[in-house]
Design an enzyme around this catalytic site. Sequence first.
Site, PDB file in Angstrom:
ATOM      1  N   GLY A  69       0.685  -1.313   0.038  1.00  0.00           N
ATOM      2  CA  GLY A  69       0.013   0.081  -0.478  1.00  0.00           C
ATOM      3  C   GLY A  69       0.611   0.593  -0.052  1.00  0.00           C
ATOM      4  O   GLY A  69       0.286   2.489  -0.748  1.00  0.00           O
ATOM      5  N   ASN A 152      -6.972   4.225  10.013  1.00  0.00           N
ATOM      6  CA  ASN A 152      -6.185   2.813  10.163  1.00  0.00           C
ATOM      7  C   ASN A 152      -6.308   3.172  12.050  1.00  0.00           C
ATOM      8  O   ASN A 152      -6.237   1.788  12.777  1.00  0.00           O
ATOM      9  CB  ASN A 152      -5.026   2.448  10.085  1.00  0.00           C
ATOM     10  CG  ASN A 152      -4.521   4.629   9.738  1.00  0.00           C
ATOM     11  OD1 ASN A 152      -4.410   4.832   9.156  1.00  0.00           O
ATOM     12  ND2 ASN A 152      -3.043   4.396  10.527  1.00  0.00           N
ATOM     13  N   GLN A 180      -7.290   0.486   4.643  1.00  0.00           N
ATOM     14  CA  GLN A 180      -7.992  -0.744   5.749  1.00  0.00           C
ATOM     15  C   GLN A 180      -9.863  -0.523   4.728  1.00  0.00           C
ATOM     16  O   GLN A 180     -10.303  -1.250   6.031  1.00  0.00           O
ATOM     17  CB  GLN A 180      -8.028   0.358   7.172  1.00  0.00           C
ATOM     18  CG  GLN A 180      -6.317   1.159   7.371  1.00  0.00           C
ATOM     19  CD  GLN A 180      -6.700  -0.423   8.033  1.00  0.00           C
ATOM     20  OE1 GLN A 180      -6.470  -1.396   7.869  1.00  0.00           O
ATOM     21  NE2 GLN A 180      -4.631  -0.205   8.597  1.00  0.00           N
ATOM     22  N   HIS A 202      -2.099  -7.720   2.806  1.00  0.00           N
ATOM     23  CA  HIS A 202      -2.005  -7.842   3.925  1.00  0.00           C
ATOM     24  C   HIS A 202      -2.965  -7.513   4.718  1.00  0.00           C
ATOM     25  O   HIS A 202      -3.161  -8.204   6.169  1.00  0.00           O
ATOM     26  CB  HIS A 202      -0.360  -7.823   4.677  1.00  0.00           C
ATOM     27  CG  HIS A 202      -0.189  -6.262   5.021  1.00  0.00           C
ATOM     28  ND1 HIS A 202      -0.129  -6.900   6.110  1.00  0.00           N
ATOM     29  CD2 HIS A 202       0.087  -5.860   4.156  1.00  0.00           C
ATOM     30  CE1 HIS A 202       0.012  -5.288   6.404  1.00  0.00           C
ATOM     31  NE2 HIS A 202       1.001  -4.925   5.082  1.00  0.00           N
ATOM     32  N   CYS A 326       3.378   5.909  15.829  1.00  0.00           N
ATOM     33  CA  CYS A 326       5.279   5.161  15.921  1.00  0.00           C
ATOM     34  C   CYS A 326       4.834   5.324  17.099  1.00  0.00           C
ATOM     35  O   CYS A 326       4.588   4.826  17.997  1.00  0.00           O
ATOM     36  CB  CYS A 326       5.189   7.190  15.570  1.00  0.00           C
ATOM     37  SG  CYS A 326       5.354   8.372  16.510  1.00  0.00           S
TER      38      CYS A 326
END
Length: 378
Positions: A69, A152, A180, A202, A326
């Site tokens: 993606g 997401n 998503q 995935h 993150c």
Amino acid sequence: MKVYLDNNSTTPLHPEVKAIMIEAFDLFENPSSIYSAGLEVRKRVSRARSSSAALINANPDEITFTSCGSESNNTILNPLSILQLFPKTERNEVIISAIEHPSVMNCAKNMEQNGIKVHYAPVDSCGRIIWDQFSLLLSDKTALVSIMLANNEIGTIQDIQRIAKAAHKAGALVHTDAVQAVGKMSVNVKELDVDYLSYSAHKIYGPKGIGVLYVKKGAPFAQYIHGGHQETGRRSGTENVCGIIGLGKAAEIAMQELNNWSKQNALLKGKLAAGLKENLPFAIFNGDPENSLPHVLNVSFAGCEGEVLLIFLDQTGISVSTGSACSSGLPSYVLKAIGLSSEVANSTIRFSLGYHNNEEQIEYTLKELQRIISLLKK
Ligand code: PLP
């Protein structure tokens, strides 16, 4: 008990995908070769292209296979691509939302460093684009609007149809990051009326290392990887045949199961939310209560550090993610953009369900969460 509730991060391979891929590892011939074994491999790639297209109601020749993606997003959102959308004109600005995935956010940074003006459309407390402010950003300088279909972290679904209509009216092109959303809700490129769309295998029980970029027939396109003209010149490099076949199977299964999966996910998400409301009334639910992915629940447990919660849950066999995108310890920019304080943002957990989850797992998760939180609050 093992409970995997981090399906937005990645999904397990569907057993039928795994089986077809194991068999596909023997198809070693190059799909560009013109002897019969090569042609056979090419046929299998074509079949997978048709399934990957059908999942989003595209035509097979509008599908380009990429490595993920992130690559699909980068192919559209890079300075050279933007400058070639409307060559020799002043139309070279980009609008994205303030809550895009890092694979779009960091493209934005790169575009800015290379002289492209990027506007960031703000969102409201549910994560929805603030329409009036978005409209003001559109101009005769806008080359591309790139807004994600579903977020997401918090699962909020944007009204891409309305966004695309306004962007096209202003003369701009439209990309959506649907990584998503695809396989979790009905995604129809014709109804959305987008020019470009990204998704990834995935996230739909397919393999890692394979993504899709939809390019509407006739839309301008600047190739990102140059080479031997694979993917009709759009993305060179010998094809990841095994990954492509796995993606094709995952797309087929997702098409068949979409309704069942989303009903089941919505039921389990409802059960999880109801249990949290009842037992942990201080929990704050983030995202759009009306228009959100059926499998994503983002919850802040003020007073408890999200990462500590995650570690304690892990010790009981439950895998979740923190709201933070993150690992730097900084609060999630998505949660900040919807107005959460750093403290509340840092106390957030994202539960993302998959077709393999069941009621027993949700009950176990609720019980363990309650136990851990009362321990942490002492
Ligand atoms: N876009 C969104 C919204 C995502 O959630 C992700 C991955 O989590 C990506 C893009 C990147 O996809 P990939 O991991 O296939 O590069």
